[in-house]
Write a protein that holds these residues in place. Structure first.
Motif, PDB file in Angstrom:
ATOM      1  N   ASN A  99     104.471  29.714  58.409  1.00 26.69           N
ATOM      2  CA  ASN A  99     102.703  30.140  59.446  1.00 26.69           C
ATOM      3  C   ASN A  99     102.050  29.213  58.892  1.00 26.69           C
ATOM      4  N   HIS A 100     102.584  27.842  58.954  1.00 27.21           N
ATOM      5  CA  HIS A 100     101.397  26.856  58.674  1.00 27.21           C
ATOM      6  C   HIS A 100     100.271  26.885  58.146  1.00 27.21           C
TER       7      HIS A 100
ATOM      8  N   SER B 109      92.882  33.403  63.125  1.00 27.85           N
ATOM      9  CA  SER B 109      94.161  34.780  63.255  1.00 27.85           C
ATOM     10  C   SER B 109      95.140  33.801  62.443  1.00 27.85           C
ATOM     11  N   THR B 110      94.937  32.267  62.477  1.00 30.41           N
ATOM     12  CA  THR B 110      96.276  32.023  61.836  1.00 30.41           C
ATOM     13  C   THR B 110      96.054  31.896  60.920  1.00 30.41           C
TER      14      THR B 110
ATOM     15  N   ALA C 228      98.609  34.464  58.080  1.00 28.89           N
ATOM     16  CA  ALA C 228      99.944  33.438  57.230  1.00 28.89           C
ATOM     17  C   ALA C 228     100.003  34.447  55.877  1.00 28.89           C
TER      18      ALA C 228
ATOM     19  N   THR D  39      94.644  27.879  56.205  1.00 28.61           N
ATOM     20  CA  THR D  39      95.888  27.066  57.632  1.00 28.61           C
ATOM     21  C   THR D  39      95.573  25.883  57.381  1.00 28.61           C
TER      22      THR D  39
ATOM     23  N   ALA E 153      91.382  31.224  66.567  1.00 27.96           N
ATOM     24  CA  ALA E 153      92.296  30.994  67.116  1.00 27.96           C
ATOM     25  C   ALA E 153      92.710  30.936  64.898  1.00 27.96           C
ATOM     26  N   THR E 154      91.992  29.530  64.626  1.00 28.17           N
ATOM     27  CA  THR E 154      92.662  29.177  63.143  1.00 28.17           C
ATOM     28  C   THR E 154      92.410  30.923  62.288  1.00 28.17           C
TER      29      THR E 154
END
Length: 212
Positions: free
Chosen positions: A101-102, A41-42, A46, A121, A38-39
């Motif tokens: 997008n963090h 993907s983030t 971004a 991230t 998930a990280t």
């Protein structure tokens, strides 16, 4: 016989504990893998947003001082190749979109027609049974390009007696004439005396997309 049965039960219990502990560890490990995915993907989202933002910002801005109505034919040829676009704000736009997008922008490079961005991230993967995940951040790279969609037409829209040169070629013209831009999906008529806002025209002249 009863004594033997109790001994068997006593020997099986430690094995049961070990198996359950192994299953729990595997479950937590799979959960850690999911968190890491998930990280990642983030981070990729971004990076994609940052690269696209850089290319879009460049597409939407002309170099300071340019007047579309005064451009000669050779200037339009440069413009349609992207050579007269303003690149100064591209990396700033990339940084802003990464933040939305963090993530934070780690690097940004612009070599027309390509815009590259690398991000990390803001949040780490988090605590898990896998060592090091508490300080592990997602990273990703992405690239986008600006692609011309148009070229100059051969003749002005209103050629008069048929002897007029293409736009910008006649230095004695008192008033510039509208002319066609041959674009993918259909022609665009540009009127130097009544130009559309550049951002609207830019969407017709250039496309922006992600690349490997």
């Amino acid at each position: 016989m009863r004594l033997g049965l109790k001994q068997d039960k006593g020997q099986a219990f430690p094995i049961y504990v070990v198996v359950v502990a192994g299953l729990l560890f595997a479950a937590f490990a799979f959960f850690a893998v999911g968190m890491a995915s998930a990280t990642r993907s983030t981070a990729q989202g971004a990076a994609d947003a940052a690269a696209l933002a850089a290319a879009t910002d460049a597409r939407d801005h002309l170099k300071p001082g340019l007047s579309l109505g005064l451009l000669k034919r050779e200037d339009w040829e440069k413009l349609l190749k992207g050579e007269l676009l303003d690149l100064e704000g591209a990396c700033g736009a990339a940084s802003a979109f990464a933040g939305e997008n963090h993530a934070s922008l780690q690097s940004c490079s612009v070599v027309l027609p390509r815009f590259e961005a690398s991000v990390k991230t803001d949040k780490a993967v988090g605590e898990s049974v896998v060592p090091g995940t508490s300080t592990m951040h997602g990273t990703a790279d992405a690239a986008a390009v600006i692609e011309p969609r148009c070229r100059l037409g051969d003749d002005p829209v209103d050629p008069g007696d048929g002897d007029d040169p293409p736009p910008g070629d006649d230095e004695d013209d008192d008033e510039p004439k509208p002319f066609d831009l041959k674009c993918k999906g259909g022609d665009v008529t540009f009127d130097p005396l009544n130009p559309d806002p550049w951002r609207e025209l830019a969407k017709l002249l250039f496309s922006v997309r992600l690349v490997d």
